[in-house]
Structures are given as C-alpha cells and as structure tokens.
Design a protein around this motif. Structure first.
Motif, PDB file in Angstrom:
ATOM      1  N   UNK A   1       0.682  -1.171  -0.038  1.00  0.00           N
ATOM      2  CA  UNK A   1       0.261   0.107  -0.097  1.00  0.00           C
ATOM      3  C   UNK A   1       0.924   1.364  -0.077  1.00  0.00           C
ATOM      4  N   UNK A   2       0.636   1.965  -0.987  1.00  0.00           N
ATOM      5  CA  UNK A   2       1.490   3.421  -1.066  1.00  0.00           C
ATOM      6  C   UNK A   2       0.613   4.650  -0.790  1.00  0.00           C
ATOM      7  N   UNK A   3       1.064   5.229   0.138  1.00  0.00           N
ATOM      8  CA  UNK A   3       0.043   6.557   0.460  1.00  0.00           C
ATOM      9  C   UNK A   3       1.168   7.549   0.217  1.00  0.00           C
ATOM     10  N   UNK A   4       0.493   8.453  -0.638  1.00  0.00           N
ATOM     11  CA  UNK A   4       1.287   9.659  -1.059  1.00  0.00           C
ATOM     12  C   UNK A   4       0.497  10.560  -2.408  1.00  0.00           C
ATOM     13  N   UNK A   5       1.345  11.156  -3.234  1.00  0.00           N
ATOM     14  CA  UNK A   5       0.700  11.936  -4.408  1.00  0.00           C
ATOM     15  C   UNK A   5       0.964  11.331  -5.639  1.00  0.00           C
ATOM     16  N   UNK A   6       0.917  12.250  -6.508  1.00  0.00           N
ATOM     17  CA  UNK A   6       0.775  11.413  -7.852  1.00  0.00           C
ATOM     18  C   UNK A   6       2.205  11.052  -8.244  1.00  0.00           C
ATOM     19  N   UNK A   7       3.321  11.646  -7.725  1.00  0.00           N
ATOM     20  CA  UNK A   7       4.570  11.055  -7.859  1.00  0.00           C
ATOM     21  C   UNK A   7       4.823   9.558  -7.405  1.00  0.00           C
ATOM     22  N   UNK A   8       4.265   9.539  -6.240  1.00  0.00           N
ATOM     23  CA  UNK A   8       4.158   8.230  -5.608  1.00  0.00           C
ATOM     24  C   UNK A   8       3.538   7.221  -6.320  1.00  0.00           C
ATOM     25  N   UNK A   9       2.402   7.526  -6.904  1.00  0.00           N
ATOM     26  CA  UNK A   9       1.463   6.734  -7.629  1.00  0.00           C
ATOM     27  C   UNK A   9       2.323   6.232  -8.975  1.00  0.00           C
ATOM     28  N   UNK A  10       3.038   6.994  -9.577  1.00  0.00           N
ATOM     29  CA  UNK A  10       3.983   6.775 -10.729  1.00  0.00           C
ATOM     30  C   UNK A  10       4.739   5.420 -10.303  1.00  0.00           C
ATOM     31  N   UNK A  11       5.327   5.338  -9.056  1.00  0.00           N
ATOM     32  CA  UNK A  11       6.090   4.444  -8.518  1.00  0.00           C
ATOM     33  C   UNK A  11       5.383   3.096  -8.269  1.00  0.00           C
ATOM     34  N   UNK A  12       4.057   3.516  -7.602  1.00  0.00           N
ATOM     35  CA  UNK A  12       3.195   2.418  -7.430  1.00  0.00           C
ATOM     36  C   UNK A  12       2.784   1.596  -8.797  1.00  0.00           C
ATOM     37  N   UNK A  13       2.459   2.397  -9.839  1.00  0.00           N
ATOM     38  CA  UNK A  13       2.214   1.861 -10.966  1.00  0.00           C
ATOM     39  C   UNK A  13       3.352   0.865 -11.744  1.00  0.00           C
ATOM     40  N   UNK A  14       4.597   1.399 -11.560  1.00  0.00           N
ATOM     41  CA  UNK A  14       5.694   0.754 -11.988  1.00  0.00           C
ATOM     42  C   UNK A  14       5.967  -0.769 -11.230  1.00  0.00           C
ATOM     43  N   UNK A  15       5.639  -0.744  -9.902  1.00  0.00           N
ATOM     44  CA  UNK A  15       5.724  -1.967  -9.287  1.00  0.00           C
ATOM     45  C   UNK A  15       4.630  -2.830  -9.664  1.00  0.00           C
ATOM     46  N   UNK A  16       3.394  -2.351  -9.689  1.00  0.00           N
ATOM     47  CA  UNK A  16       2.415  -3.057 -10.303  1.00  0.00           C
ATOM     48  C   UNK A  16       2.649  -3.699 -11.506  1.00  0.00           C
ATOM     49  N   UNK A  17       3.037  -2.977 -12.563  1.00  0.00           N
ATOM     50  CA  UNK A  17       3.320  -3.369 -13.835  1.00  0.00           C
ATOM     51  C   UNK A  17       4.603  -4.271 -13.937  1.00  0.00           C
ATOM     52  N   UNK A  18       5.293  -4.558 -13.047  1.00  0.00           N
ATOM     53  CA  UNK A  18       6.729  -5.468 -12.753  1.00  0.00           C
ATOM     54  C   UNK A  18       5.837  -6.858 -11.968  1.00  0.00           C
TER      55      UNK A  18
END
Length: 319
Positions: free
Chosen positions: A98-115
């Motif tokens: 679970x990533x708690x943050x803003x749009x920059x954080x969610x770019x990182x979350x998207x990367x992890x999910x894509x991996x």
C-alpha cells in the motif's frame, strides 16, 4: 495474502498516520501481517522494513506527519532500482504493498504493479491534485491552517490599513488558494489554472480604496506567481502599503482535522479490502462522499481541474 507492506512517499500531509493505522488494523483484523517501510521507496531499496503490531499504531491517529517518514529517491526512477525494489519485497515475504502519497508516489506504485507486484495507492497530499477523488488526505487540514493564518493576518491588515499578499502552497494546483480565498473573502485569488490580469487586480484594489476600503487580502498560489514579486508590483502600481507573507511548510504540519482522519481511515480500509479481494493496480478515492477506486494508470493520465464555478463565485463576491 499473508503479508502487506506500507510506505509513505513524497511530501508529508496530515492524516498519513491515520491511513497507516487503518491499513495495519484492517490487516490484523483479517489475520494479515503488516510491515512498515521507512523513508518511502528509498527505505524499500535499503531494506528498511519492520513489522507493525497493533500497539505500534496506537495513539497516532491525531498526529501530523508520518511515523514511517518519507524521502525522495532518485535510484528508484531507474529500471535497476525498480527491479531491486520488487526483489526486496519478495525476499521479505511481502504479498502486496500500500503506497500512501501523491501523484509522484503513484507513478512508482504503477511501476511496481506493472512488474508484477500487487500495489494499491491511497491519495495523501495537501495539494488536492489527484484525479479521481474529490479530496486527498491532508487537504482539509492544510486548508484550515491557511484560513487560520489569513484570519490573523487580516486583523493586522485592518489595524494598519495595509494590503496583504499571502502565498500558499499547492504546486501546480490552485485548490488551497481558491478554497482559502473564498472562505476568507479575499479580494483577488491567483491560481495556476486561470490566467490573471494585473490591471484587473489593480483596478479592484483602487476601486475598493475609493469606496473607503482600508485593507485588502490577495491570495497567490505558488504555481501561479511569486507572492514577493507580485506584492512589489502591487505597491509600485497602487502606492498602497503592501506586505507579503509566504506561509510555507507550516501548511504541511499540525493535527489532522476530523474530516482528514475519517477520510484517511475510509480510503486505507478500502485499499486493504481491494487487496484481500485479489485486486491491485488501483487508486482509491472519494467521489460524492462514496469510496471508489480506479486504475492508477487511468488516474495519472487525467489532468487536474479546478472548480470553475467556485472561481467565478469568488470573483463575484469580491466586488
């Protein structure tokens, strides 16, 4: 789903601790182990991972900031860093994050999910600039901090018959400026989503002065203009004594409001429910007081929009 990781990333915002608490307690309620990752993605790359028990998140719901700390991480922006992060998560036995943050954080979350690593995002930023949710965790608290400061500045503006320019945060989003300006009756509000006319601002100030108005409040979003430079030009063009206040990082701190505590708890609990139901790559939010979720990628592609009706209302009421 036996082990859940939690991290906070980007700028801190009031209510992050309430979100952490909700994830941990929701996990424990469903017999899932919760793990905290200190310093965001940086801590993930450094294996700064530790278990979180129910007592670890006691007495934090009212505290600002984040008990897991936060930091920027350039290494995570690289492919090698991203693959290393997934490897560390899997080596630690994590099943989801679970990533708690803003749009920059969610770019990182998207990367992890894509991996291939299941990840859910919880929006927490004072900027209120995450598409797909009416409010982000921390915005309401920051807004009330700004309003309290403006109220106090208005007292001294009245006493000295001055024009005050107040610069607020928000990066490229004008929500803090618009909401605080409307709530405090500002004469002019500058936001990055709308072009401003200096001639019109000067005209409003002079018009008010002619009808006997002794002081004025102007709210400037940091993404629209420099409050300092704007204040200098106002004084040069009107001759009115002008002072500038840059509120700065005081807007990030403080005990979260009841609204932010409840919002954080609802969003974080929904994030856990999604993971428990086998869903990932989602961003939770609140629309029309209902908890919703959408694909992170879809949210990141949408631009942030200001409420134009509110902006027009602020102009109509500041005549």
């Amino acid at each position: 789903m036996r082990n859940i990781g939690i991290l906070t990333s980007g700028g801190d915002s009031p209510g992050m601790n309430a979100a952490i608490r909700a994830v941990v307690r929701k996990a424990i309620y469903h017999d899932v182990r919760a793990w905290g990752i200190n310093y965001g993605f940086s801590g993930l790359l450094n294996n700064d991972i530790h278990p979180l028990e129910i007592g670890d998140v006691g007495d934090i719901i009212h505290r600002g900031g984040t008990m897991l700390y936060t930091a920027r991480c350039e290494e995570f922006k690289t492919k090698e860093g991203q693959e290393k992060a997934v490897r560390h998560l899997r080596d630690a036995g994590m099943d989801a994050l679970v990533v708690i943050g803003g749009d920059g954080s969610f770019q990182g979350a998207q990367v992890l999910n894509d991996l291939g690593f299941p990840t859910i995002g919880v929006p927490a930023t004072i900027d209120n600039d995450v598409p797909g949710t009416d409010f982000t965790v921390g915005f309401d608290t920051a807004l009330n901090t700004v309003i309290e400061a403006i109220d106090k500045i208005r007292d001294t503006a009245t006493s000295h018959e001055r024009t005050y320019v107040i610069e607020v945060m928000g990066r490229d989003a004008g929500d803090l400026a618009l909401w605080s300006g409307l709530a405090d009756g500002a004469e002019t509000i500058l936001i990055p989503e709308q072009p401003y006319d200096m001639d019109d601002t000067v005209h409003r100030l002079v018009r008010g002065h002619k009808r006997g108005k002794k002081h004025s409040i102007i709210i400037v979003a940091e993404g629209a203009a420099s409050g300092v430079e704007f204040g200098k030009e106002i004084q040069e063009r009107t001759g009115f004594e002008t002072r500038v206040t840059v509120l700065g990082h005081i807007q990030r701190g403080g005990s979260p409001t009841a609204f932010d505590r409840v919002l954080a708890s609802r969003l974080a609990a929904h994030a856990m429910e999604l993971l428990l139901n086998g869903k990932s790559g989602r961003l939770v939010g609140m629309l029309a007081n209902q908890i919703v979720d959408q694909q992170i990628g879809n949210a990141l592609q949408k631009p942030h929009h200001i409420d134009e009706n509110m902006y027009r209302l602020s102009q109509e009421l500041s005549i």
